[in-house]
Design a protein around this motif. Sequence first.
Motif, PDB file in Angstrom:
ATOM      1  N   CYS B 126       0.819  -1.219   0.000  1.00 36.96           N
ATOM      2  CA  CYS B 126       0.000   0.000   0.000  1.00 36.96           C
ATOM      3  C   CYS B 126       0.847   1.261   0.000  1.00 36.96           C
ATOM      4  CB  CYS B 126      -0.887   0.030   1.246  1.00 36.96           C
ATOM      5  SG  CYS B 126      -2.036  -1.345   1.342  1.00 36.96           S
ATOM      6  N   ARG B 127       0.318   2.261  -0.688  1.00 36.17           N
ATOM      7  CA  ARG B 127       0.859   3.613  -0.653  1.00 36.17           C
ATOM      8  C   ARG B 127      -0.064   4.422   0.239  1.00 36.17           C
ATOM      9  NH1 ARG B 127      -0.600   8.217  -3.018  1.00 36.17           N
ATOM     10  NH2 ARG B 127      -2.265   7.280  -4.269  1.00 36.17           N
ATOM     11  N   LEU B 128       0.501   5.072   1.244  1.00 32.36           N
ATOM     12  CA  LEU B 128      -0.309   5.894   2.150  1.00 32.36           C
ATOM     13  C   LEU B 128      -0.945   7.057   1.394  1.00 32.36           C
ATOM     14  CD1 LEU B 128      -1.133   6.628   5.111  1.00 32.36           C
ATOM     15  CD2 LEU B 128       0.950   8.018   5.206  1.00 32.36           C
ATOM     16  N   ILE B 129      -2.246   7.224   1.565  1.00 35.02           N
ATOM     17  CA  ILE B 129      -2.930   8.435   1.082  1.00 35.02           C
ATOM     18  C   ILE B 129      -3.020   9.356   2.290  1.00 35.02           C
ATOM     19  CG2 ILE B 129      -5.071   9.378   0.132  1.00 35.02           C
ATOM     20  CD1 ILE B 129      -5.576   6.689  -1.221  1.00 35.02           C
ATOM     21  N   PRO B 130      -2.165  10.373   2.355  1.00 31.89           N
ATOM     22  CA  PRO B 130      -2.102  11.171   3.587  1.00 31.89           C
ATOM     23  C   PRO B 130      -3.424  11.890   3.856  1.00 31.89           C
ATOM     24  CG  PRO B 130      -0.188  11.587   2.184  1.00 31.89           C
ATOM     25  CD  PRO B 130      -1.204  10.849   1.342  1.00 31.89           C
ATOM     26  N   GLU B 131      -3.939  11.699   5.056  1.00 32.49           N
ATOM     27  CA  GLU B 131      -5.175  12.352   5.508  1.00 32.49           C
ATOM     28  C   GLU B 131      -4.936  12.741   6.968  1.00 32.49           C
ATOM     29  OE1 GLU B 131      -7.883  13.282   4.083  1.00 32.49           O
ATOM     30  OE2 GLU B 131      -8.206  12.063   2.272  1.00 32.49           O
ATOM     31  N   ALA B 132      -4.358  13.924   7.153  1.00 35.51           N
ATOM     32  CA  ALA B 132      -3.889  14.327   8.490  1.00 35.51           C
ATOM     33  C   ALA B 132      -5.017  14.296   9.528  1.00 35.51           C
ATOM     34  CB  ALA B 132      -3.259  15.712   8.420  1.00 35.51           C
ATOM     35  N   HIS B 133      -6.200  14.767   9.156  1.00 30.27           N
ATOM     36  CA  HIS B 133      -7.295  14.816  10.129  1.00 30.27           C
ATOM     37  C   HIS B 133      -7.657  13.409  10.620  1.00 30.27           C
ATOM     38  CE1 HIS B 133     -11.048  15.812  12.088  1.00 30.27           C
ATOM     39  NE2 HIS B 133     -11.702  15.016  11.269  1.00 30.27           N
ATOM     40  N   ASN B 134      -7.798  12.465   9.680  1.00 26.08           N
ATOM     41  CA  ASN B 134      -8.133  11.089  10.074  1.00 26.08           C
ATOM     42  C   ASN B 134      -7.025  10.467  10.928  1.00 26.08           C
ATOM     43  OD1 ASN B 134     -10.629  10.925   8.804  1.00 26.08           O
ATOM     44  ND2 ASN B 134      -9.741  10.219   6.870  1.00 26.08           N
ATOM     45  N   GLN B 135      -5.789  10.700  10.525  1.00 20.88           N
ATOM     46  CA  GLN B 135      -4.661  10.104  11.247  1.00 20.88           C
ATOM     47  C   GLN B 135      -4.576  10.670  12.672  1.00 20.88           C
ATOM     48  OE1 GLN B 135      -2.452   9.879   6.941  1.00 20.88           O
ATOM     49  NE2 GLN B 135      -1.138  10.423   8.663  1.00 20.88           N
ATOM     50  N   ASN B 136      -4.714  11.985  12.788  1.00 18.44           N
ATOM     51  CA  ASN B 136      -4.542  12.620  14.104  1.00 18.44           C
ATOM     52  C   ASN B 136      -5.752  12.417  15.016  1.00 18.44           C
ATOM     53  OD1 ASN B 136      -2.033  13.527  13.311  1.00 18.44           O
ATOM     54  ND2 ASN B 136      -2.834  15.451  12.486  1.00 18.44           N
ATOM     55  N   THR B 137      -6.954  12.470  14.434  1.00 19.57           N
ATOM     56  CA  THR B 137      -8.167  12.403  15.259  1.00 19.57           C
ATOM     57  C   THR B 137      -8.578  10.969  15.567  1.00 19.57           C
ATOM     58  OG1 THR B 137      -8.904  14.415  14.169  1.00 19.57           O
ATOM     59  CG2 THR B 137     -10.578  13.180  15.403  1.00 19.57           C
ATOM     60  N   TYR B 138      -8.439  10.086  14.572  1.00 15.73           N
ATOM     61  CA  TYR B 138      -8.978   8.726  14.706  1.00 15.73           C
ATOM     62  C   TYR B 138      -7.919   7.615  14.618  1.00 15.73           C
ATOM     63  CZ  TYR B 138     -13.374  11.171  13.672  1.00 15.73           C
ATOM     64  OH  TYR B 138     -14.455  12.026  13.688  1.00 15.73           O
ATOM     65  N   ASP B 139      -6.645   7.969  14.438  1.00 19.30           N
ATOM     66  CA  ASP B 139      -5.586   6.963  14.207  1.00 19.30           C
ATOM     67  C   ASP B 139      -5.908   6.127  12.962  1.00 19.30           C
ATOM     68  OD1 ASP B 139      -4.376   7.811  16.566  1.00 19.30           O
ATOM     69  OD2 ASP B 139      -5.318   6.246  17.764  1.00 19.30           O
ATOM     70  N   LEU B 140      -6.655   6.718  12.044  1.00 22.45           N
ATOM     71  CA  LEU B 140      -7.156   6.003  10.861  1.00 22.45           C
ATOM     72  C   LEU B 140      -6.289   6.334   9.642  1.00 22.45           C
ATOM     73  CD1 LEU B 140      -9.578   4.284   9.731  1.00 22.45           C
ATOM     74  CD2 LEU B 140     -10.640   6.474   9.137  1.00 22.45           C
ATOM     75  N   PHE B 141      -5.718   5.314   9.036  1.00 22.83           N
ATOM     76  CA  PHE B 141      -4.835   5.475   7.884  1.00 22.83           C
ATOM     77  C   PHE B 141      -5.499   4.864   6.653  1.00 22.83           C
ATOM     78  CE2 PHE B 141      -0.817   6.993   9.740  1.00 22.83           C
ATOM     79  CZ  PHE B 141      -1.172   6.954  11.088  1.00 22.83           C
ATOM     80  N   ILE B 142      -5.368   5.567   5.527  1.00 22.23           N
ATOM     81  CA  ILE B 142      -5.933   5.078   4.267  1.00 22.23           C
ATOM     82  C   ILE B 142      -4.784   4.749   3.326  1.00 22.23           C
ATOM     83  CG2 ILE B 142      -7.337   5.684   2.245  1.00 22.23           C
ATOM     84  CD1 ILE B 142      -9.051   7.418   4.054  1.00 22.23           C
ATOM     85  N   GLY B 143      -4.838   3.565   2.730  1.00 19.90           N
ATOM     86  CA  GLY B 143      -3.823   3.169   1.766  1.00 19.90           C
ATOM     87  C   GLY B 143      -4.433   2.790   0.444  1.00 19.90           C
ATOM     88  N   GLU B 144      -3.699   3.109  -0.629  1.00 19.63           N
ATOM     89  CA  GLU B 144      -4.082   2.582  -1.941  1.00 19.63           C
ATOM     90  C   GLU B 144      -3.256   1.332  -2.184  1.00 19.63           C
ATOM     91  OE1 GLU B 144      -3.779   5.207  -5.346  1.00 19.63           O
ATOM     92  OE2 GLU B 144      -3.698   3.466  -6.681  1.00 19.63           O
ATOM     93  N   VAL B 145      -3.934   0.260  -2.557  1.00 16.66           N
ATOM     94  CA  VAL B 145      -3.234  -1.001  -2.809  1.00 16.66           C
ATOM     95  C   VAL B 145      -2.565  -0.910  -4.182  1.00 16.66           C
ATOM     96  CG1 VAL B 145      -3.468  -3.502  -3.003  1.00 16.66           C
ATOM     97  CG2 VAL B 145      -4.958  -2.221  -1.428  1.00 16.66           C
ATOM     98  N   VAL B 146      -1.238  -1.040  -4.204  1.00 16.15           N
ATOM     99  CA  VAL B 146      -0.488  -0.905  -5.459  1.00 16.15           C
ATOM    100  C   VAL B 146       0.100  -2.232  -5.930  1.00 16.15           C
ATOM    101  CG1 VAL B 146      -0.024   1.552  -5.106  1.00 16.15           C
ATOM    102  CG2 VAL B 146       1.577  -0.142  -4.182  1.00 16.15           C
ATOM    103  N   GLY B 147      -0.032  -3.261  -5.112  1.00 19.39           N
ATOM    104  CA  GLY B 147       0.438  -4.595  -5.509  1.00 19.39           C
ATOM    105  C   GLY B 147      -0.203  -5.610  -4.589  1.00 19.39           C
TER     106      GLY B 147
END
Lengths: 193, 193
Positions: B126-147
């Motif tokens: 996965c490549r991280l799709i940076p979403e500062a609000h989600n990461q800081n508020t919810y510890d939630l990380f979004i990734g795009e699957v690249v392989g």
Amino acid sequence: MDKHIAPVALEKAYRLINHGPTVLVSASHAGVNNVMAAAWCCALDFAPPKLTVVIDKATRTRALVENSGHFVIQVPTVAQLQLTHDVGSKSLLQEPNKLERAGVELFQIDGYETPFVAGCSAWLACRLIPEAHNQNTYDLFIGEVVGAWSDTRVFRDGHWHFEDASPELGSLHYIAGGNFYAIGKALQADTDK
Amino acid sequence: MDKHIAPVALEKAYRLINHGPTVLVSASHAGVNNVMAAAWCCALDFAPPKLTVVIDKATRTRALVENSGHFVIQVPTVAQLQLTHDVGSKSLLQEPNKLERAGVELFQIDGYETPFVAGCSAWLACRLIPEAHNQNTYDLFIGEVVGAWSDTRVFRDGHWHFEDASPELGSLHYIAGGNFYAIGKALQADTDK
């Protein structure tokens, strides 16, 4: 309310979905009730308990959630295999009698406006935490769990008891094309290692 | 690379985690490799495939993901029950030899910097799709699957084959306190109804 249903302490509510079951999402607004299946629902926090659920723009349920600010996540059972598939593959927009045809029976719990789906093994009443960017960009909805209940034949004392319950009460885990897996056997890791 | 491992078409990558398994998250930055377990990982989109994963601020893995912008989600097997529990309950911050003690073996795939965990049944780079609000508020990380890759003994032709494979290759579904469930039997809904 069914005699087997009992409240679950909010600090243990995450356990109701921690094993990744496919869930049913129910919502209601302005006299319209709907239920859809969602494989993409996940715990987000312990206390207060929160969860995420992906609700596509094409669903009727989405507007009900957005307009009412509430929804219920419930864990369907092996006995509800066909019901779960049917409410996940048909839309109320094309089929106004979708719930009746799928055999969905709704019930109410005092203090909650959203209807609950009978026959499930667990229920999590949620208040929408509005996050416009997530909803619009990713179809991602965040809910705070404000009430939780289980069928005590399969979840009690804060733990699932799939291994002692009827296989018909097992959870469903969707893949694609109508293919699901049931939850399987219990495994215990050594926690003192 | 192990002879049983083969690429999975990106449009079918969501199926690798659609049934809600507990996963391992691996990440690497500036010469530091780490692996943690995560029960809170979920598909988010089909094409391009995306997923969410909750990574607590207390983990060492989080900074590796944020600093490298990449991570790998892998699906551990029943044979990796103790390993999965151990990398989920110990932190590299307190135990510098955590991976070695848990018996984690890493391998590389050409074109990807993040290490992969050997012995799993599926891998999603996965490549991280940076979403500062989600990461800081919810510890939630979004990734795009690249392989994506699978162990073809248990996932091939775009489908899991848990029912035909060794039970040791089943997926793990965590509850709490070292208690997991294995994935169970296959169920097929009527898709013509």
